[in-house]
Design a protein around this motif. Structure first.
Motif, PDB file in Angstrom:
ATOM      1  N   ALA A   1       0.820  -1.207   0.000  1.00 49.90           N
ATOM      2  CA  ALA A   1       0.000   0.000   0.000  1.00 49.90           C
ATOM      3  C   ALA A   1       0.858   1.264   0.000  1.00 49.90           C
ATOM      4  O   ALA A   1       0.416   2.325  -0.424  1.00 49.90           O
ATOM      5  CB  ALA A   1      -0.935  -0.003   1.200  1.00 49.90           C
ATOM      6  N   LYS A   2       2.094   1.143   0.471  1.00 48.28           N
ATOM      7  CA  LYS A   2       2.991   2.291   0.535  1.00 48.28           C
ATOM      8  C   LYS A   2       4.053   2.253  -0.556  1.00 48.28           C
ATOM      9  O   LYS A   2       4.952   3.083  -0.579  1.00 48.28           O
ATOM     10  CB  LYS A   2       3.678   2.337   1.904  1.00 48.28           C
ATOM     11  N   ASN A   3       3.960   1.267  -1.465  1.00 49.51           N
ATOM     12  CA  ASN A   3       4.988   1.097  -2.503  1.00 49.51           C
ATOM     13  C   ASN A   3       6.382   1.050  -1.883  1.00 49.51           C
ATOM     14  O   ASN A   3       7.318   1.702  -2.368  1.00 49.51           O
ATOM     15  CB  ASN A   3       4.921   2.229  -3.533  1.00 49.51           C
ATOM     16  N   THR A   4       6.522   0.289  -0.813  1.00 46.92           N
ATOM     17  CA  THR A   4       7.776   0.256  -0.063  1.00 46.92           C
ATOM     18  C   THR A   4       8.156  -1.173   0.274  1.00 46.92           C
ATOM     19  O   THR A   4       7.296  -1.983   0.629  1.00 46.92           O
ATOM     20  CB  THR A   4       7.628   1.066   1.246  1.00 46.92           C
ATOM     21  N   VAL A   5       9.437  -1.459   0.161  1.00 44.15           N
ATOM     22  CA  VAL A   5       9.980  -2.714   0.665  1.00 44.15           C
ATOM     23  C   VAL A   5      10.962  -2.372   1.773  1.00 44.15           C
ATOM     24  O   VAL A   5      11.712  -1.407   1.663  1.00 44.15           O
ATOM     25  CB  VAL A   5      10.655  -3.539  -0.458  1.00 44.15           C
ATOM     26  N   THR A   6      10.905  -3.103   2.855  1.00 48.56           N
ATOM     27  CA  THR A   6      11.741  -2.790   4.006  1.00 48.56           C
ATOM     28  C   THR A   6      12.716  -3.925   4.313  1.00 48.56           C
ATOM     29  O   THR A   6      12.490  -5.084   3.929  1.00 48.56           O
ATOM     30  CB  THR A   6      10.897  -2.520   5.255  1.00 48.56           C
TER      31      THR A   6
END
Length: 125
Positions: free
Chosen positions: A74-79
């Motif tokens: 949903a945040k277009n993020t990979v952590t």
């Protein structure tokens, strides 16, 4: 074109934690595999990867049990959550995206199409 940008690097003492994030310019995680690599003294080393839709993850032996890769679609993020950091984890960390990455190539840097500019992680004694 996919623009990736890493954040969250810094200086931490051995045994500490850092959380790196990689933001994408558009939603790609349903179509791309995402990887984290690190580079120190010239050689780019695989760290972790997560496949399309966040199904499977793989890790380098050196970080297994300490690092966790995850997608926040949903945040277009990979952590990359990094725990129990060691001085040997010191490196420049890059995220990468690859559309045609397979299980056989997830740890192979040339398999990835797009790269961020990286973020420095330094672990002191």
């Amino acid at each position: 074109q996919v623009d990736l940008r890493e954040s969250g690097g810094g200086l931490v003492q051995a045994g500490g934690s850092l959380r790196l994030a990689c933001g994408s310019s558009r939603g790609i995680f349903s179509d791309y595999a995402m990887g984290w690599f690190r580079q120190d003294s010239g050689k780019r080393e695989f760290v972790a990867a997560i496949n399309w839709r966040g199904g499977n993850t793989i890790y380098a032996d050196s970080v297994k049990g300490r690092f966790v890769i995850s997608n926040e679609n949903a945040k277009n993020t990979v952590t990359l959550q990094m725990n129990n950091l060691k001085p040997e984890d010191t490196a420049f960390y890059y995220c990468a995206a690859g559309r045609d990455v397979t299980i056989a190539t997830e740890s192979w840097a040339p398999a990835y199409d797009y790269w961020g500019r990286g973020t420095q992680v330094t672990v002191s004694l």
